[in-house]
Motif scaffolding. Sequence first.
Motif, short mmCIF file in Angstrom:
data_model
loop_
_atom_site.label_atom_id
_atom_site.label_comp_id
_atom_site.label_asym_id
_atom_site.label_seq_id
_atom_site.Cartn_x
_atom_site.Cartn_y
_atom_site.Cartn_z
N LEU A 151 -4.08 0.76 -0.62
CA LEU A 151 -3.73 0.25 0.70
C LEU A 151 -3.55 -1.27 0.68
N VAL A 152 -4.40 -1.94 -0.09
CA VAL A 152 -4.27 -3.40 -0.22
C VAL A 152 -2.95 -3.75 -0.92
N TRP A 153 -2.64 -3.05 -2.00
CA TRP A 153 -1.40 -3.33 -2.72
C TRP A 153 -0.18 -3.02 -1.86
N ALA A 154 -0.23 -1.96 -1.06
CA ALA A 154 0.89 -1.64 -0.17
C ALA A 154 1.06 -2.73 0.89
N THR A 155 -0.04 -3.27 1.38
CA THR A 155 0.03 -4.33 2.38
C THR A 155 0.61 -5.61 1.79
N ILE A 156 0.19 -5.95 0.58
CA ILE A 156 0.74 -7.14 -0.09
C ILE A 156 2.24 -6.96 -0.35
N GLY A 157 2.61 -5.79 -0.85
CA GLY A 157 4.02 -5.52 -1.10
C GLY A 157 4.85 -5.55 0.16
N ALA A 158 4.32 -5.01 1.25
CA ALA A 158 5.05 -5.01 2.52
C ALA A 158 5.20 -6.42 3.07
N ALA A 159 4.18 -7.24 2.89
CA ALA A 159 4.28 -8.63 3.35
C ALA A 159 5.36 -9.37 2.58
N ILE A 160 5.42 -9.15 1.28
CA ILE A 160 6.46 -9.79 0.47
C ILE A 160 7.84 -9.30 0.88
N CYS A 161 7.99 -7.99 1.08
CA CYS A 161 9.28 -7.43 1.49
C CYS A 161 9.71 -7.96 2.86
N THR A 162 8.75 -8.12 3.78
CA THR A 162 9.06 -8.63 5.11
C THR A 162 9.51 -10.08 5.04
N VAL A 163 8.87 -10.89 4.24
CA VAL A 163 9.27 -12.29 4.09
C VAL A 163 10.67 -12.38 3.49
N VAL A 164 10.93 -11.58 2.46
CA VAL A 164 12.26 -11.59 1.84
C VAL A 164 13.33 -11.14 2.84
N ALA A 165 13.03 -10.08 3.60
CA ALA A 165 13.98 -9.61 4.61
C ALA A 165 14.22 -10.68 5.67
N GLY A 166 13.15 -11.36 6.07
CA GLY A 166 13.30 -12.44 7.05
C GLY A 166 14.14 -13.58 6.53
N LEU A 167 13.97 -13.91 5.25
CA LEU A 167 14.77 -14.98 4.66
C LEU A 167 16.25 -14.60 4.54
#
Length: 80
Positions: A53-69
Amino acid sequence: MNLVGGVVIFIISWWMCLFAVLPIGVRGQFEDGEVVEGTEEGAPTHHMMPKKLVWATIGAAICTVVAGLIITPLLQAYGG
C-alpha cells in the motif's frame, strides 16, 4: 489541472500501481511446503499488504506529479 482532476488522477494511478505491485514477492504455501488445512495451496504465506500500500501510494504520487507536469502546460496553451 484543478484539485478535482488531480484527485481523480491520483485515485486511478493508485489502483493501477496497487495492481502492479500486488504480485511482487508473493510466495505460495506450496512453495514453502506448509499448506494450512482448508486453504488453497497457491494462497500466499505472507501478503506484505502494508508495504505494498505504501509503494502504491508513492507510485501514484509520482504518476500524479508527472501527469500534472504534462497536463498543466497543455491546458494553458490551449485555453482549458
